[in-house]
Design an enzyme around this catalytic site. Structure first.
Site, PDB file in Angstrom:
ATOM      1  CD  GLU A   1      -2.981   1.166   2.222  1.00  0.00           C
ATOM      2  OE1 GLU A   1      -2.908   0.303   3.121  1.00  0.00           O
ATOM      3  OE2 GLU A   1      -3.900   1.992   2.134  1.00  0.00           O
TER       4      GLU A   1
ATOM      5  CD  GLU B   1      -8.214   1.754   4.810  1.00  0.00           C
ATOM      6  OE1 GLU B   1      -7.487   1.072   5.513  1.00  0.00           O
ATOM      7  OE2 GLU B   1      -7.766   2.532   3.955  1.00  0.00           O
TER       8      GLU B   1
HETATM    9 MN    MN Z   1      -5.734   2.241   3.056  1.00  0.00          MN
END
Ligand code: MN
Length: 290
Positions: A147, A241
């Protein structure tokens, strides 16, 4: 077709079997295909109970985590590198038991505000560990996504281009770039170029607003993001998220600086995000008809 997912922190800050089961039920109820759980401490997660809930509700599952100083595989501290490899291996094993498909997040180093640049030797340490962990993950049918996060959360991968370079150096077929719109909005030039730069190495996407609250209530350019995903034919997972002080995971929430209450009603937030994402995908799908 992309699976649409919801991060577990929308529902709960703790992942004991009962809370996990409630999160799975709520995620299905809100219309999602997939739940992503934070696995910062994979040793404490009850994978046997978890598997029962996953199978009962017929939902897909992935996990994300960020390492810390004591498990920083991109450091020059051999004990931390070793502990980090053990933690990542355990996370892979938990996913294997759960029937999970992806291990994502800041799995390549400590998720924190670093006060100096990463070292070349630390970077090499991290890549050596990631090659071995990715072998183990591949054998378990689990893909690995690195990420890209903002400068206050890593000193290694802040842009898509950096991640592509890193993944190219790694040269492991099981490792992909993972982009998150919240972080892109801080570091990238726009929502198109990072997606095109990653291209077929893009494996995982997080959808978050500029303040991590309700989608559409901030400054992220989601229209361009979804057009860009369509342009490259992206069909990997897309996970929502969001964080609020209404749901607190002391380790994760505090590390991410979640100090404000952006929402109270998890179910409303999640159902709204599920609709928002699916509507954007539906709209861009019609572009091919024009
Ligand atoms: Mn994230």
């Amino acid at each position: 077709m992309s699976q649409i997912g919801c991060h577990g922190s929308v529902w709960t800050g703790v992942f004991d079997p009962e809370s996990f089961r409630r999160s799975v039920a709520a995620t299905v109820e809100a219309g999602y295909d997939l739940i992503e759980i934070p696995l910062l401490d994979p040793y404490s997660f009850d994978a046997t109970a978890g598997r029962k809930a996953v199978d009962e509700y017929g939902i897909a599952i992935n996990a994300s985590l960020g390492l810390d100083d004591s498990t920083d595989i991109s450091s020059d501290d051999p004990d931390a590198v070793k502990a980090g490899e053990a933690l990542l291996n355990r996370a892979v094993d938990v996913l294997d038991e759960l029937g999970g498909q992806w291990l994502v997040g800041v799995v390549y180093g400590a998720l924190k505000k670093h006060m100096r640049p990463a070292t070349a030797s630390g970077r090499r340490n991290g890549q050596e560990v990631l090659r071995r962990v990715s072998d183990r993950a591949q054998a378990a049918g689990v893909k690995v996504g690195l990420e890209v996060v903002n400068r206050y959360e890593t000193n290694i991968l802040n842009t898509s281009k950096q991640a592509v370079a890193y993944v190219t150096e790694l040269a492991h077929p099981n490792v992909y770039v993972h982009l998150d719109t919240y972080h892109m909005n801080i570091e990238e030039s726009d929502m198109m170029n990072p997606v095109l730069d990653a291209g077929d190495r893009l494996g995982y996407v997080h959808i978050g607003e500029s303040h991590r609250g309700y989608l559409g209530s901030g400054s992220v350019d989601f229209d361009t993001l979804f057009r860009s995903l369509k342009r490259i034919g992206y069909d990997g997972p897309i996970t929502f998220e969001s964080f609020s002080s209404a749901v607190v995971d002391e380790k994760l929430s505090y590390m991410l600086g979640v100090w404000r209450n952006l929402w109270d009603d998890s179910s409303d937030l999640a159902a709204h995000a599920n609709d928002f994402i699916r509507n954007k995908i539906r709209a861009v799908d019609t572009i091919s008809l024009h």
